[in-house]
Design a protein around this motif. Sequence first.
Motif, PDB file in Angstrom:
ATOM      1  N   THR A   1      14.797 -34.130  35.726  1.00 48.63           N
ATOM      2  CA  THR A   1      15.198 -32.836  35.053  1.00 48.63           C
ATOM      3  C   THR A   1      15.901 -33.035  33.605  1.00 48.63           C
ATOM      4  OG1 THR A   1      17.467 -33.223  35.965  1.00 48.63           O
ATOM      5  CG2 THR A   1      15.938 -31.920  37.323  1.00 48.63           C
ATOM      6  N   GLY A   2      15.889 -34.405  33.182  1.00 44.08           N
ATOM      7  CA  GLY A   2      16.710 -34.569  31.963  1.00 44.08           C
ATOM      8  C   GLY A   2      18.331 -34.512  32.406  1.00 44.08           C
ATOM      9  N   GLY A   3      18.862 -35.143  31.481  1.00 47.87           N
ATOM     10  CA  GLY A   3      20.296 -35.124  31.631  1.00 47.87           C
ATOM     11  C   GLY A   3      20.901 -36.552  31.113  1.00 47.87           C
ATOM     12  N   HIS A   4      22.121 -36.635  31.586  1.00 52.01           N
ATOM     13  CA  HIS A   4      22.827 -38.132  30.970  1.00 52.01           C
ATOM     14  C   HIS A   4      22.833 -39.137  32.193  1.00 52.01           C
ATOM     15  CE1 HIS A   4      24.561 -34.709  28.569  1.00 52.01           C
ATOM     16  NE2 HIS A   4      24.719 -35.634  27.668  1.00 52.01           N
ATOM     17  N   VAL A   5      22.168 -40.055  31.915  1.00 50.25           N
ATOM     18  CA  VAL A   5      21.791 -40.895  33.062  1.00 50.25           C
ATOM     19  C   VAL A   5      22.843 -42.117  32.742  1.00 50.25           C
ATOM     20  CG1 VAL A   5      20.443 -42.663  34.126  1.00 50.25           C
ATOM     21  CG2 VAL A   5      19.538 -40.549  33.190  1.00 50.25           C
ATOM     22  N   ALA A   6      22.873 -42.923  31.575  1.00 52.25           N
ATOM     23  CA  ALA A   6      23.709 -44.029  31.644  1.00 52.25           C
ATOM     24  C   ALA A   6      25.208 -43.862  31.676  1.00 52.25           C
ATOM     25  CB  ALA A   6      23.359 -44.812  30.219  1.00 52.25           C
ATOM     26  N   SER A   7      25.735 -42.704  31.247  1.00 51.75           N
ATOM     27  CA  SER A   7      26.925 -42.318  31.153  1.00 51.75           C
ATOM     28  C   SER A   7      27.478 -42.122  32.679  1.00 51.75           C
ATOM     29  CB  SER A   7      27.282 -41.186  30.326  1.00 51.75           C
ATOM     30  OG  SER A   7      26.639 -39.977  30.485  1.00 51.75           O
ATOM     31  N   ASN A   8      26.592 -41.548  33.510  1.00 49.70           N
ATOM     32  CA  ASN A   8      27.145 -41.346  35.018  1.00 49.70           C
ATOM     33  C   ASN A   8      26.610 -42.512  35.775  1.00 49.70           C
ATOM     34  OD1 ASN A   8      27.776 -38.337  35.380  1.00 49.70           O
ATOM     35  ND2 ASN A   8      25.868 -38.241  33.814  1.00 49.70           N
ATOM     36  N   LEU A   9      25.944 -43.331  35.425  1.00 52.48           N
ATOM     37  CA  LEU A   9      25.423 -44.677  36.309  1.00 52.48           C
ATOM     38  C   LEU A   9      26.889 -45.639  36.137  1.00 52.48           C
ATOM     39  CD1 LEU A   9      22.042 -45.250  35.602  1.00 52.48           C
ATOM     40  CD2 LEU A   9      22.838 -44.345  37.706  1.00 52.48           C
ATOM     41  N   GLY A  10      27.534 -45.364  34.696  1.00 53.05           N
ATOM     42  CA  GLY A  10      28.441 -46.190  34.539  1.00 53.05           C
ATOM     43  C   GLY A  10      29.938 -45.851  35.228  1.00 53.05           C
ATOM     44  N   VAL A  11      30.015 -44.653  36.042  1.00 56.79           N
ATOM     45  CA  VAL A  11      31.195 -44.141  36.513  1.00 56.79           C
ATOM     46  C   VAL A  11      31.161 -43.825  37.782  1.00 56.79           C
ATOM     47  CG1 VAL A  11      32.379 -43.305  34.211  1.00 56.79           C
ATOM     48  CG2 VAL A  11      30.915 -41.859  35.946  1.00 56.79           C
ATOM     49  N   VAL A  12      30.293 -44.459  38.677  1.00 59.13           N
ATOM     50  CA  VAL A  12      30.061 -44.113  40.056  1.00 59.13           C
ATOM     51  C   VAL A  12      31.028 -44.564  40.949  1.00 59.13           C
ATOM     52  CG1 VAL A  12      28.524 -44.472  41.922  1.00 59.13           C
ATOM     53  CG2 VAL A  12      27.566 -43.932  39.865  1.00 59.13           C
ATOM     54  N   GLU A  13      31.518 -45.838  40.788  1.00 64.22           N
ATOM     55  CA  GLU A  13      32.733 -46.405  41.406  1.00 64.22           C
ATOM     56  C   GLU A  13      33.869 -45.942  41.303  1.00 64.22           C
ATOM     57  OE1 GLU A  13      29.257 -49.578  41.860  1.00 64.22           O
ATOM     58  OE2 GLU A  13      30.196 -48.360  40.244  1.00 64.22           O
ATOM     59  N   LEU A  14      34.277 -45.582  39.850  1.00 60.98           N
ATOM     60  CA  LEU A  14      35.570 -44.942  39.549  1.00 60.98           C
ATOM     61  C   LEU A  14      35.565 -43.615  40.071  1.00 60.98           C
ATOM     62  CD1 LEU A  14      38.104 -45.150  37.772  1.00 60.98           C
ATOM     63  CD2 LEU A  14      36.523 -44.322  35.942  1.00 60.98           C
ATOM     64  N   THR A  15      34.557 -42.821  39.962  1.00 57.38           N
ATOM     65  CA  THR A  15      34.512 -41.311  40.668  1.00 57.38           C
ATOM     66  C   THR A  15      34.483 -41.428  42.176  1.00 57.38           C
ATOM     67  OG1 THR A  15      33.026 -40.808  38.764  1.00 57.38           O
ATOM     68  CG2 THR A  15      33.520 -39.102  40.356  1.00 57.38           C
ATOM     69  N   VAL A  16      33.948 -42.302  42.764  1.00 56.97           N
ATOM     70  CA  VAL A  16      34.228 -42.418  44.170  1.00 56.97           C
ATOM     71  C   VAL A  16      35.701 -42.811  44.561  1.00 56.97           C
ATOM     72  CG1 VAL A  16      33.452 -43.576  46.332  1.00 56.97           C
ATOM     73  CG2 VAL A  16      31.534 -42.811  44.564  1.00 56.97           C
TER      74      VAL A  16
END
Length: 176
Positions: free
Chosen positions: A39-54
Amino acid sequence: MHILETIHGHQDLVGLTEAQRKVLCQEIREFLISHVSKTGGHVASNLGVVELTVAIETVFDTAKDRLVFDVGHQCYTHKILTGRSKDFVKLRQKNGLNGFLSYDESEHDVWEAGHSSTALSAASGFLEAKEIDNSIGEVITFIGDGSIQNGLAFEGLNYIGSQKPQKAIIILNDND
């Protein structure tokens, strides 16, 4: 069954073990790569905050607590954990899931800033509202190292620091 398929909100996260949370984080990464590559979108910025967001979504209930993202393009894991994973097939498409936070999508999206340095000022507003109406829980600000250095962020931080006995939780993501 994947753990991710069982997560629809805060209550589903609370009972997970540390090992299950690690598996969940890996599943989220795979989910993000699979969906955002289509779909497109922001990949790297989201991969970098997975544990933090969980961690944030496990400790705080964002239906009551106010989670204010300073950089809205890091919110995909938040969207997944608050019941919107099924909508990722239409991420950033007409009538689909917004690429940033959206009041219209969820009660969990309380601040619609796409970029930089407004979250601390927004948090100060939520803290003031909390003084009037105690239905607001904790106020958590998630700000990045590129945003904290802005004058607007410093003004918000200065204001929050001057208010007693208000308590804000400020998470600085230094991308490390």
